[in-house]
Structure formats: structure tokens, C-alpha cells
Design a protein around this motif. Sequence first.
Motif, PDB file in Angstrom:
ATOM      1  N   TYR A  11       0.806  -1.228   0.000  1.00 61.81           N
ATOM      2  CA  TYR A  11       0.000   0.000   0.000  1.00 61.81           C
ATOM      3  C   TYR A  11       0.839   1.277   0.000  1.00 61.81           C
ATOM      4  CZ  TYR A  11      -4.190  -2.706   1.339  1.00 61.81           C
ATOM      5  OH  TYR A  11      -5.238  -3.575   1.374  1.00 61.81           O
ATOM      6  N   VAL A  19       2.996   0.411   8.300  1.00 65.13           N
ATOM      7  CA  VAL A  19       2.410   1.073   9.477  1.00 65.13           C
ATOM      8  C   VAL A  19       2.969   0.494  10.782  1.00 65.13           C
ATOM      9  CG1 VAL A  19       0.336   2.008   8.398  1.00 65.13           C
ATOM     10  CG2 VAL A  19       0.343  -0.359   9.200  1.00 65.13           C
ATOM     11  N   CYS A  47      -2.485   2.459  12.476  1.00 68.36           N
ATOM     12  CA  CYS A  47      -3.549   1.766  11.735  1.00 68.36           C
ATOM     13  C   CYS A  47      -4.793   1.904  12.595  1.00 68.36           C
ATOM     14  CB  CYS A  47      -3.183   0.302  11.523  1.00 68.36           C
ATOM     15  SG  CYS A  47      -4.590  -0.746  11.077  1.00 68.36           S
ATOM     16  N   SER A  48      -5.833   2.538  12.050  1.00 69.58           N
ATOM     17  CA  SER A  48      -7.017   2.809  12.878  1.00 69.58           C
ATOM     18  C   SER A  48      -7.660   1.506  13.345  1.00 69.58           C
ATOM     19  CB  SER A  48      -8.014   3.679  12.114  1.00 69.58           C
ATOM     20  OG  SER A  48      -8.297   3.101  10.868  1.00 69.58           O
ATOM     21  N   MET A  49      -7.554   0.460  12.532  1.00 71.42           N
ATOM     22  CA  MET A  49      -8.141  -0.803  12.973  1.00 71.42           C
ATOM     23  C   MET A  49      -7.401  -1.358  14.195  1.00 71.42           C
ATOM     24  SD  MET A  49      -8.012  -4.492  11.239  1.00 71.42           S
ATOM     25  CE  MET A  49      -8.975  -4.265   9.783  1.00 71.42           C
ATOM     26  N   ASN A  54      -2.911  -7.032  12.252  1.00 76.58           N
ATOM     27  CA  ASN A  54      -3.227  -5.595  12.363  1.00 76.58           C
ATOM     28  C   ASN A  54      -3.702  -5.316  13.787  1.00 76.58           C
ATOM     29  OD1 ASN A  54      -3.216  -6.331   9.613  1.00 76.58           O
ATOM     30  ND2 ASN A  54      -4.419  -4.549   9.058  1.00 76.58           N
ATOM     31  N   CYS A  61     -11.767  -1.881   9.292  1.00 77.09           N
ATOM     32  CA  CYS A  61     -10.838  -0.991   8.597  1.00 77.09           C
ATOM     33  C   CYS A  61     -11.662   0.129   7.962  1.00 77.09           C
ATOM     34  CB  CYS A  61     -10.091  -1.763   7.512  1.00 77.09           C
ATOM     35  SG  CYS A  61      -9.273  -0.647   6.360  1.00 77.09           S
ATOM     36  N   VAL A  67     -10.867   2.110   5.738  1.00 78.94           N
ATOM     37  CA  VAL A  67     -10.665   2.207   4.286  1.00 78.94           C
ATOM     38  C   VAL A  67     -11.574   1.174   3.592  1.00 78.94           C
ATOM     39  CG1 VAL A  67      -8.966   1.917   2.425  1.00 78.94           C
ATOM     40  CG2 VAL A  67      -8.297   3.001   4.591  1.00 78.94           C
ATOM     41  N   HIS A  68     -11.462  -0.073   3.991  1.00 79.69           N
ATOM     42  CA  HIS A  68     -12.197  -1.136   3.296  1.00 79.69           C
ATOM     43  C   HIS A  68     -13.703  -1.116   3.555  1.00 79.69           C
ATOM     44  CE1 HIS A  68      -8.083  -2.565   2.754  1.00 79.69           C
ATOM     45  NE2 HIS A  68      -8.568  -3.101   1.637  1.00 79.69           N
ATOM     46  N   GLU A 110     -11.041  -7.620   4.217  1.00 82.92           N
ATOM     47  CA  GLU A 110     -11.403  -6.641   5.250  1.00 82.92           C
ATOM     48  C   GLU A 110     -12.704  -5.918   4.878  1.00 82.92           C
ATOM     49  OE1 GLU A 110      -8.212  -3.901   5.985  1.00 82.92           O
ATOM     50  OE2 GLU A 110      -6.837  -5.501   6.533  1.00 82.92           O
ATOM     51  N   CYS A 139      -5.373   4.997   2.249  1.00 78.59           N
ATOM     52  CA  CYS A 139      -5.187   4.795   3.695  1.00 78.59           C
ATOM     53  C   CYS A 139      -4.273   5.929   4.173  1.00 78.59           C
ATOM     54  CB  CYS A 139      -4.568   3.431   3.971  1.00 78.59           C
ATOM     55  SG  CYS A 139      -4.098   3.243   5.696  1.00 78.59           S
ATOM     56  N   THR A 142      -2.954   6.739   6.958  1.00 77.41           N
ATOM     57  CA  THR A 142      -1.793   6.457   7.817  1.00 77.41           C
ATOM     58  C   THR A 142      -0.654   5.813   7.022  1.00 77.41           C
ATOM     59  OG1 THR A 142      -3.001   4.505   8.537  1.00 77.41           O
ATOM     60  CG2 THR A 142      -2.993   6.400  10.019  1.00 77.41           C
ATOM     61  N   MET A 143      -1.005   4.912   6.094  1.00 76.47           N
ATOM     62  CA  MET A 143       0.036   4.320   5.229  1.00 76.47           C
ATOM     63  C   MET A 143       0.746   5.433   4.446  1.00 76.47           C
ATOM     64  SD  MET A 143       0.669   1.026   4.548  1.00 76.47           S
ATOM     65  CE  MET A 143       0.108  -0.509   5.260  1.00 76.47           C
TER      66      MET A 143
HETATM   67 FE1  SF4 Z   1      -5.114  -0.320   8.807  1.00 74.61          FE
HETATM   68 FE2  SF4 Z   1      -4.870   1.162   6.590  1.00 74.61          FE
HETATM   69 FE3  SF4 Z   1      -4.768  -1.518   6.414  1.00 74.61          FE
HETATM   70 FE4  SF4 Z   1      -7.051  -0.302   6.965  1.00 74.61          FE
HETATM   71  S1  SF4 Z   1      -5.863  -0.125   5.061  1.00 74.61           S
HETATM   72  S2  SF4 Z   1      -6.228  -2.082   8.023  1.00 74.61           S
HETATM   73  S3  SF4 Z   1      -6.393   1.400   8.240  1.00 74.61           S
HETATM   74  S4  SF4 Z   1      -3.314  -0.206   7.465  1.00 74.61           S
END
Ligand code: SF4
Length: 368
Positions: free
Chosen positions: A48, A84, A110-112, A143, A230, A232-233, A258, A320, A322-323
Motif C-alpha cells: 500500500y 504502518v 492503523c485505525s483498525m 493488524n 478498517c 478504508v475497506h 477486510e 489509507c 496512515t500508510m
Molecule cells: Fe489499517 Fe490502513 Fe490496512 Fe485499513 S488499510 S487495516 S487502516 S493499514
Amino acid sequence: MGLLEELTVQTGVLPESITSLTKEEMENRVWKIKKVLGKKLFIPGHHYQKDEVIQFADAVGDSLQLAQLSSENQEADYIVFCGVHFMAETADILTQEHQQVILPDMRAGCSMADMADIHQTEKAWRRLQGIYGDTIIPLTYVNSTASIKSFVGRNGGATVTSSNAHKMVEWALEEKERILFLPDQHLGRNTAADLGVKMNEMAVWDPITEELMYAGDVEDIRVILWKGHCSVHENFTEKNMEHVRMAHPEMKIIVHPECRREVVEKSDLNGSTKFIIETIRSASMGSSWAIGTEMNLVKRLIADHPDKLIISLNPYMCPCLTMNRIDLPHLLWALETVMENRTQNIIKVDEDTSRNAILALNRMLSRV
Ligand code: SF4
Ligand code: 13P
């Protein structure tokens, strides 16, 4: 170090010596540092990551591959991790004492992973043990924080990644009658459903209300899903799928597990980032694909496969965030601090946490 410099380091604000450079100058400096440090430096990069970072990676992979690479690489003194925070922690747990793991920007979380903290988890576990005694085993998606991995290791469980979740859930259900799956409810639900666990055998643990969300006899529950996701997903929806199916009836939809159950169920294929990449790579010329995963990877696949029609499943998808904190300036900054012997952003998991977390990681690594 002066106060201003210290504050700058802690908040991740880049110094002017970096921000004043052009992209080309930054790139040249990174190449130069890589050459000077040679095998003393190892840069792993997650799929990512942005292209401006990936071009410097010594290895690119999904979470499982990056964990495996970390446990195999004993040579590098400095591992500058382009991914991350939880990935860098995993690398630290799996590497040797003399190896330093560095995250170019500490804000790359990673918010998750943050959706399950250790206090919530210990509390939930006490409640669940009160109901189920010794018939439950914890599994955690990688994660997750090192403390969660450590908790899982201490309680006989293992980590999983999106590429081995089926194998690991199968293993856990052979070990015990039921599992607690942290922190991604969607990966847990998708995997268990694929393995034949019925929806009415799954419950959700809400860490905020501290409730087991289930209508029925708790003895029937086989999988308890932590209420995490997640961000994002979760943005891929059934509506996106309807649009794609309508506009491009021949197009195949491939998503990361996810994504929500409804999305995964209606997709043609689902799997880890590695699986998505390999599927597109081996697809026939002229085939068309809608991909439900992070945008940097989708964009790279579009660029790498001009012979195929590739789109994002959600055209308004955000990357994402944070990535994306890891960028060329932060990578250069991290490398310069290594060169100047004032390494910062070192990810160090304490010994106690590591000792148990490694049990959880090794239970996974020995099975994949
Ligand atoms: Fe975490 Fe980003 Fe992966 Fe979602 S896409 S699980 S927020 S690292
Ligand atoms: P992979 O293990 O498939 O690379 O996924 C990691 C991740 O964070 C997905 O959001």
C-alpha cells in the motif's frame, strides 16, 4: 538535543534541510545512502505504500511476507520499515537484538489496530472466560498492537494475516470449541463463513458497551468477533458493486477480505494484497477488473497492466491516510538520522510483551 529539535522529532515535523530539497535531490540522496549502507540497511515496503517510497524498497510484500522477511533477515543493522506501526512492531519482535527497526513517521498507525486496546481486551476475556471457561481461544489479525499479540500468545492463541486466516481459524477451531477473533470483525466473519460457520453461530463483542451482541443461546456461539473494522475497506459497498455490474457486465470484482460480508459475498474473488496482485498478473490480456482495496495498490496495478482494464470498485475512494504518512521526505529523513548516528523513531517492543507476542507469531509462522 535542543528543545525545538526534540519537539520536531517527536511530532514528526520535517526539518528545513529536507523540505527545501527538490524531489530529485531527495531521491538522489536516498540512493546514495542506500549505496553507502549496503547490506547494513534493509527497507521493507508494504504493497500500500506510495511509488515514491516503493522504488527504494529492498522487498515488497503483504503483511505475512513482511513478517517472514523480518524473521529471516539477520544481517541488517537498520530496518527502515515502510508500512504502518503494527508492522514495524512485528518486525522488531521477530528480529535480533542488534537490529533496529525504524518507522519513518511515527504517525503511521492503523485505525483498525487501535480499535482493540489491551484493557478492553483483558476485560472482555474475563467476561468470556466467565461464560465459557477453557473452551475459548483468542486469535488476532496481525493488524493489532504488540500488547494484543502478547495477550493472545499468553492465552494459547495465534496471529493471522489475510493470506492465512482460513488455515489459522481452522486450527483454532480444532484446538477449542470457540474463538475470539480480534480486532477485525469483517476478516473474522468472512473467514469463518467460508469455513462453514453459520451466521447464527457468530456473535459480536462490543468493546465500548462491553456487551456480547447475540440473540440466542450463548452455548451455540463458535466465533466471537471483536467490533473493529478498517475504515478504508468499509467504504466499499454493495451499491458500488451494482454500479460496476451494470456499467461493465463482463468485469470481475476482486476485494480484500477486510471488506464487509455483503461485499465479499457478492465479489468474484477475495484475498490478501498478494493474492490480488497475483490474480491480476496471471489474468488474461484484455480482461477487466474492479478492485476493492487501497488506492496506491490499485493505481500501481493499473500502471503495471496496461493490457487490462482496471478500475477501483469505489471511484471516490480515499487512500489509507496512515500508510500515506510514509513519504519520500520522511524516508530520507529517517535515513539521514541513521547516517548521522542519531537514529530516531525506533520501534522497540519491551521484552515482556515480545516474549508472549512471539509465541502468537510463531504459532502462525510455523503453519504457513
Ligand atoms: Fe489499517 Fe490502513 Fe490496512 Fe485499513 S488499510 S487495516 S487502516 S493499514
Ligand atoms: P495484507 O496482509 O493483505 O497485505 O493487508 C494488510 C492491510 O493492512 C490491509 O488493510
